[in-house]
Design a protein around this motif. Structure first.
Motif: not given
Length: 320
Positions: A117-123, A243-249, A278-288
């Protein structure tokens, strides 16, 4: 026979464990045991053979006959997001993966590999398996992104006679990750911190988020393994999937789940590192959506459910 690269690593060894539970022991594990502590991930597992990763790729290139190979789970890679030696990363993650792909295309073995999922960068562009969302910000992410691009070009040409599946893992946590050290999950670190001084340490708020309220899609390793084995059993399915739950926590949610398991402990907030701004993912949420459309219907464990299962194993000595 089934081949698992990175088989002594985190997700790889969990795949081997799951295969064992299905009665499969005809498994060749590929890894680099320079860090010999990873052997602990294999001591309770049954495999046919072990081979060093460099010897393995040499044999692949030379046309060595491995016999009847059903599938390769390619989990091995340099996973450090702070490694900036581009030649090293591309050789180990990109070129190595291409050689295995060529071999599978020739032999017809199923090719199930780890993307990220790191391919999404900052998301900021979203988390859909689409080129418009993909903006890697470090060499590790770039190597995974570029291999996904290579896979797309191969599949676009058509005529592919083997299954090709890539999984973009989000924030995976669970047993058999101890060897990862600082790269282990926050659930692992929070657990150790509670045991050591009774306090789970979280970053202060950033990017508009309150203290500890930054969100990630935390997914339990057993759920990731279930997806892998489902695709093994459905060789007609190919593609690149989140592959994720589809829900950011929130990180607070994870820390609270750890505190609840122990029945005691507090949360402490620490200064957010300047070098990560500036180089940190503060939010990720998989679209499954793509994963569901492919036919995978099993639910994913919540943070509360997954952390409990993990700590039941971790703190009771049943394989860390």
């Amino acid at each position: 026979m089934i081949i698992v690269t990175g088989g002594a690593g985190f997700i790889g060894s969990n795949i081997v464990e799951a295969l064992n539970k299905k009665g499969k022991t005809d498994i060749l594990v590929i890894d680099d045991l320079t860090d010999g502590k990873k052997m602990h991930n294999l001591t309770d597992l049954d495999i046919l053979d072990y081979m060093d990763k460099d010897d393995f790729i040499t044999n692949i290139k030379s046309g060595y006959n491995f016999g009847n190979i059903e599938a390769i789970f390619h989990e091995g890679a340099c996973s450090s997001t702070t490694e900036w030696d581009g030649r090293f990363i591309m050789k180990n993650n990109f070129e190595y993966s291409k050689e295995l792909l060529k071999w599978c295309l020739k032999t017809g073995a199923q090719y199930i590999y780890a993307s990220s999922a790191s391919v999404y960068g900052t998301g900021k562009k979203g988390f859909i398996e689409n080129r418009s969302c993909e903006h890697p910000i470090n060499m590790y992410a770039y190597s995974k992104f570029q291999f996904d691009q290579y896979i797309r070009s191969v599949m676009k040409k058509g005529g592919v006679k083997c299954q090709i599946v890539g999984f973009r893992y989000f924030n995976v946590y669970g047993q058999r990750e101890t060897h990862k050290g600082t790269m282990s999950s926050v659930a692992f670190h929070f657990n150790n911190q509670i045991l050591t001084n009774g306090k789970a340490r979280l970053f202060e708020g950033t990017d508009g988020y309150k203290n500890g309220e930054q969100e990630r899609d935390f997914v339990y390793v057993e759920d990731c393994v279930r997806v892998n084995l489902w695709f093994l059993e459905h060789p007609e399915k190919s593609g690149i999937f989140n592959i994720g739950t589809g829900k950011g926590r929130s990180f607070n949610d994870v820390a609270n789940a750890v505190v609840k398991w122990h029945g005691s402990g507090n949360i402490e907030y620490i200064h957010f590192p300047d070098n990560l701004k500036g180089a940190y993912q503060s939010f990720t949420e998989a679209n499954i959506t793509a994963l569901r459309n492919a036919g995978y219907e099993k639910p994913f464990l919540s943070v509360e459910e997954g952390v409990k299962k993990y700590l039941d194993r971790l703190n009771n000595g049943d394989k860390d």
